[in-house]
Design a protein around this motif. Sequence first.
Motif, PDB file in Angstrom:
ATOM      1  N   ALA A 717     -12.611 -54.541  34.470  1.00  0.00           N
ATOM      2  CA  ALA A 717     -11.613 -55.889  35.413  1.00  0.00           C
ATOM      3  C   ALA A 717     -12.668 -57.186  35.618  1.00  0.00           C
ATOM      4  N   HIS A 718     -13.966 -56.578  36.106  1.00  0.00           N
ATOM      5  CA  HIS A 718     -14.713 -57.697  36.665  1.00  0.00           C
ATOM      6  C   HIS A 718     -15.148 -58.413  34.650  1.00  0.00           C
ATOM      7  N   ILE A 719     -15.787 -57.641  33.713  1.00  0.00           N
ATOM      8  CA  ILE A 719     -15.913 -57.700  32.777  1.00  0.00           C
ATOM      9  C   ILE A 719     -14.579 -58.409  31.824  1.00  0.00           C
ATOM     10  N   LEU A 720     -13.715 -58.013  31.935  1.00  0.00           N
ATOM     11  CA  LEU A 720     -12.741 -58.507  31.590  1.00  0.00           C
ATOM     12  C   LEU A 720     -12.220 -60.270  32.348  1.00  0.00           C
ATOM     13  N   ASP A 721     -12.968 -59.958  32.772  1.00  0.00           N
ATOM     14  CA  ASP A 721     -12.290 -61.451  33.885  1.00  0.00           C
ATOM     15  C   ASP A 721     -13.099 -62.590  32.734  1.00  0.00           C
ATOM     16  N   ASN A 722     -14.243 -62.593  31.956  1.00  0.00           N
ATOM     17  CA  ASN A 722     -14.376 -62.412  30.911  1.00  0.00           C
ATOM     18  C   ASN A 722     -13.232 -62.897  29.525  1.00  0.00           C
ATOM     19  N   GLN A 723     -12.976 -62.468  29.400  1.00  0.00           N
ATOM     20  CA  GLN A 723     -11.660 -62.357  28.212  1.00  0.00           C
ATOM     21  C   GLN A 723     -11.202 -63.868  27.569  1.00  0.00           C
ATOM     22  N   GLY A 724     -11.232 -64.660  26.635  1.00  0.00           N
ATOM     23  CA  GLY A 724     -11.283 -65.127  25.561  1.00  0.00           C
ATOM     24  C   GLY A 724     -12.500 -66.015  25.188  1.00  0.00           C
ATOM     25  N   GLU A 725     -13.779 -65.709  26.266  1.00  0.00           N
ATOM     26  CA  GLU A 725     -14.729 -66.324  26.192  1.00  0.00           C
ATOM     27  C   GLU A 725     -15.886 -65.764  25.468  1.00  0.00           C
ATOM     28  N   PHE A 726     -17.203 -67.192  24.743  1.00  0.00           N
ATOM     29  CA  PHE A 726     -17.984 -66.149  23.940  1.00  0.00           C
ATOM     30  C   PHE A 726     -19.243 -66.082  24.060  1.00  0.00           C
ATOM     31  N   MET A 727     -19.660 -64.745  24.119  1.00  0.00           N
ATOM     32  CA  MET A 727     -21.225 -64.840  24.401  1.00  0.00           C
ATOM     33  C   MET A 727     -21.961 -64.163  23.166  1.00  0.00           C
ATOM     34  N   SER A 767     -28.450 -61.433  16.388  1.00  0.00           N
ATOM     35  CA  SER A 767     -28.230 -61.965  17.381  1.00  0.00           C
ATOM     36  C   SER A 767     -26.537 -62.471  17.247  1.00  0.00           C
ATOM     37  N   LEU A 768     -25.104 -62.587  17.762  1.00  0.00           N
ATOM     38  CA  LEU A 768     -23.458 -62.945  17.440  1.00  0.00           C
ATOM     39  C   LEU A 768     -23.776 -63.401  18.446  1.00  0.00           C
ATOM     40  N   ARG A 769     -22.394 -64.535  18.298  1.00  0.00           N
ATOM     41  CA  ARG A 769     -21.846 -65.303  18.697  1.00  0.00           C
ATOM     42  C   ARG A 769     -20.628 -65.356  18.706  1.00  0.00           C
ATOM     43  N   VAL A 770     -19.689 -63.917  20.059  1.00  0.00           N
ATOM     44  CA  VAL A 770     -18.938 -62.984  19.912  1.00  0.00           C
ATOM     45  C   VAL A 770     -17.265 -63.588  20.830  1.00  0.00           C
ATOM     46  N   LYS A 771     -16.690 -63.179  20.781  1.00  0.00           N
ATOM     47  CA  LYS A 771     -15.414 -63.680  21.808  1.00  0.00           C
ATOM     48  C   LYS A 771     -14.848 -62.304  22.083  1.00  0.00           C
ATOM     49  N   LEU A 772     -15.080 -61.985  23.678  1.00  0.00           N
ATOM     50  CA  LEU A 772     -14.014 -60.786  24.042  1.00  0.00           C
ATOM     51  C   LEU A 772     -12.782 -60.813  23.952  1.00  0.00           C
ATOM     52  N   ASP A 773     -12.115 -59.149  23.533  1.00  0.00           N
ATOM     53  CA  ASP A 773     -10.918 -59.272  23.333  1.00  0.00           C
ATOM     54  C   ASP A 773     -10.104 -58.441  24.213  1.00  0.00           C
ATOM     55  N   ILE A 779     -12.793 -44.816  23.122  1.00  0.00           N
ATOM     56  CA  ILE A 779     -14.236 -44.755  23.406  1.00  0.00           C
ATOM     57  C   ILE A 779     -15.046 -45.635  24.295  1.00  0.00           C
ATOM     58  N   GLN A 780     -14.535 -45.862  24.944  1.00  0.00           N
ATOM     59  CA  GLN A 780     -14.865 -46.403  26.159  1.00  0.00           C
ATOM     60  C   GLN A 780     -15.434 -47.489  25.853  1.00  0.00           C
ATOM     61  N   ARG A 781     -14.906 -48.322  25.559  1.00  0.00           N
ATOM     62  CA  ARG A 781     -15.776 -50.074  24.956  1.00  0.00           C
ATOM     63  C   ARG A 781     -15.377 -50.637  24.967  1.00  0.00           C
ATOM     64  N   PHE A 782     -16.376 -52.304  25.125  1.00  0.00           N
ATOM     65  CA  PHE A 782     -14.930 -53.390  24.897  1.00  0.00           C
ATOM     66  C   PHE A 782     -15.211 -53.567  23.474  1.00  0.00           C
ATOM     67  N   LEU A 783     -13.983 -54.501  23.303  1.00  0.00           N
ATOM     68  CA  LEU A 783     -13.769 -55.210  21.929  1.00  0.00           C
ATOM     69  C   LEU A 783     -14.284 -56.220  21.725  1.00  0.00           C
ATOM     70  N   PHE A 784     -14.987 -56.697  20.665  1.00  0.00           N
ATOM     71  CA  PHE A 784     -15.493 -58.201  20.650  1.00  0.00           C
ATOM     72  C   PHE A 784     -14.248 -58.521  19.475  1.00  0.00           C
ATOM     73  N   THR A 785     -14.501 -60.699  18.945  1.00  0.00           N
ATOM     74  CA  THR A 785     -14.009 -60.399  17.728  1.00  0.00           C
ATOM     75  C   THR A 785     -15.157 -61.574  17.243  1.00  0.00           C
ATOM     76  N   TYR A 786     -14.981 -61.933  16.452  1.00  0.00           N
ATOM     77  CA  TYR A 786     -16.026 -62.776  15.266  1.00  0.00           C
ATOM     78  C   TYR A 786     -15.538 -63.683  15.285  1.00  0.00           C
ATOM     79  N   GLN A 787     -15.309 -65.043  15.116  1.00  0.00           N
ATOM     80  CA  GLN A 787     -15.116 -66.369  14.798  1.00  0.00           C
ATOM     81  C   GLN A 787     -15.890 -67.459  14.666  1.00  0.00           C
TER      82      GLN A 787
END
Length: 787
Positions: A717-727, A767-773, A779-787
């Motif tokens: 939940a703490h990490i999903l608070d950054n959903q939609g943000e670039f990292m 190094s990539l600039r991606v967005k948290l989805d 698989i106990q992993r977070f999913l990112f998208t590339y834009q």
Amino acid sequence: MYKREETSTDPTSVDPGGVLRREEVFGELSSIAQQTLYNQLEQLSPPWVHTLFPPVHHSESITILAHARRKPSAQECNEFLASLKKVFHSDVSLTTKICTPKEEVYDVVEHKLGDKLDYVLFEHERQDPVFIILRDDAHFEDIHTVREELHQELGRRVALVYPEEARTEIEEAISQGDFRGALRATSHLIKCRARQARIEQSTNGERFGKIRPGDVKRQVAHSAPLGVDVRSTSLLRVPLPSGRNLHVVDIRAHIPDTAESKIEPWKEELSERLRAFIIIEPVSVYEGTTRQLTDLTDDDGILRDVDALRRQARKISGRFPPSSPERARPLPSDLIDLRDIPFLSFDYETTRDVDDVVYATSHDSKARSLTETLRILEEEPIRVITGFANAAWRVPPDSDHAEQARRLGNTLYANENSLYLLGEKLSCYELSLLPEKDRAAFVLDRVILPDGTIRSSHLVRAKIRNRASIPMSQFASLLADRTHPHHVDALFLNEAKHRLLKSPEHTRTIYEGVPATSGHRMIEALMIASKSHFADVMNALHLPMLYRIHAPFNQATVESFLTRISHAGIDVDADDFHDPHRLPFLIERLQQSGQGDLCRELLDTAIRGRARVATLNRGHFALGVDTYAEIKSLRTYVGLYHQWLLDRALKFHPDGIHSTPSDVISNSFPTKLVDNFFHDHPHFTKENAQKERRHINRKERVHQLLTERLAMFHRIAHILDNQGEFMEVTVTDTNSSVATLSVPEAGHRGIISLHAFEDSPPVVGDSLRVKLDGFLPEIQRFLFTYQ
């Protein structure tokens, strides 16, 4: 084969051909009808069926229970069901249970164990467990696996027991017909090897080898193969006789089948990178966690709803609703007033349930200068006083709060979803040893000589006042800053730690120096010594205690290591394993001889030693003390239980208990009165202690699962608070379809589909600039998208 029940009915209800009519199936069968049914079922029963039981009739269906010699296949069950339906002309359900016939049990066990078997103890045909007594020289790499295989083959509970550990106990229990008691007495031998007492490493500025502890944990998490979910990383420093430290990284992680082949290369990579021994303990992502996370996902299987996740965490916490406390009560009037002692508490910055305080000073003389203080620290006895919050006076054994504490077992820390043992109002306010508040406590006052000998001690129920609460991480600055008002207090407390660690009652073990900060090490030393002393006092009073024990190496393990280490050309003796003081010497010899695998396996075996609660004292091998019991009541139910015992015992002698090393309980203490009181009290009997022991050990396992589950939910939940943000992320691994990403600032890992990159996919190190989805539970992993 068929279990028959005698009935007396009219024989005219069967037709001449001996075929059952439908109305007879759901009615009362005549004796001739029963005989016809028996004959038909015996002819139809396949070879894998051992016993059939009378059919259970429902409104329009029948259930038949069959005891099978082995597990039948689906096809065999379907064929037998089809034949049964022809007999009964109705819907039939078949329930099978594996149960090897009594006469075949010994053959199965002997075939499985061969010359490792001594003899087998078992009684009735279906319900009782099988006790398999092994030979003295028997050894298994994994005794739990062997037990599970026998359990599946026999359809019975199985206990594999080494004779020197439990032969007499089991035979005595079986002779009395107490099979459940015998199984409980040996349950520690048949459980999975699980480390119940886990030691965490603080992530402050001190280094682990040449790397900061926080960086070690990040490297472990970021380098894990795809699908491996790292739950915790503990850092251990093993002090070696040469003065050096051996560094051990203990990792608990969920390892799916698809990643098992990658674990050994991962261990080698970490070992070379961190210059440490790597121990990986597999833990399961239990079904409840995966199911709850999956239920919260969107249609595409991705978890995005943070509020739903937090609601689920609150729902889990709601299983243990806090009791509603009454209004605050005045302290008992029979407490000794020790509010003039300037106690201090050392804890984490976020701690709210403060349950212990400490103080140390000179005993025979007063220091007027820093020079005089240093002389006293080196030459004279010092007085060390520890206090534990007393909850026994406020929470009696028959109260609602006591029942709530028993249900919970331990305080469950999970950030905003934390559940306090006695409820937030009692644990964090009314009973917590907050600064400048009058509180009830058990106080242990000891005089310690420079060589570590305890000259005398005094244990009382008292009224105290905590002068200040100091974070453990600031203890080092107190030692260094001569202008700090608590500088002298810190010097005496630090000296008390050194004296207690070298006292004759304490044995140096491989766990020495595990905590990272000097403040943590000081508190740990004082608490271990104090709890051991409390246990000695209660033991001398013959109270029905619940000891915290930690088993040393068993004989089979020692013999296996002796043989393998001797074949490697290294001098070794059995005492090297049984004496915790000699174990570091053996570890150093193995390391110097290049026996890395043996050294790692020995450390793994020692660290995985089982810590549990028991009614018989067998010592605590890991802490190096002969007697140990929990006494903290704001965080553990077993601590509250012991405070009930101690509070009642001390009421027989308001002046407290005086003791010396040669006389644990002074002659003036009315031990007979105490013994008579507890003998007649229904709650504090040996039988009730056994019941509490089983409950507490079970609750500790449940508590660990709930803690892990809530911690995982909070982390996601703490990490999903950054959903939609670039990292900003780094690519750590790639395959044909996805890339694994490391997110340093967020401290987690994720994946991203390579299809989004078209003809220029990233490579390892990019190094990539991606967005948290969102989060992928499978698989106990977070999913990112590339834009």
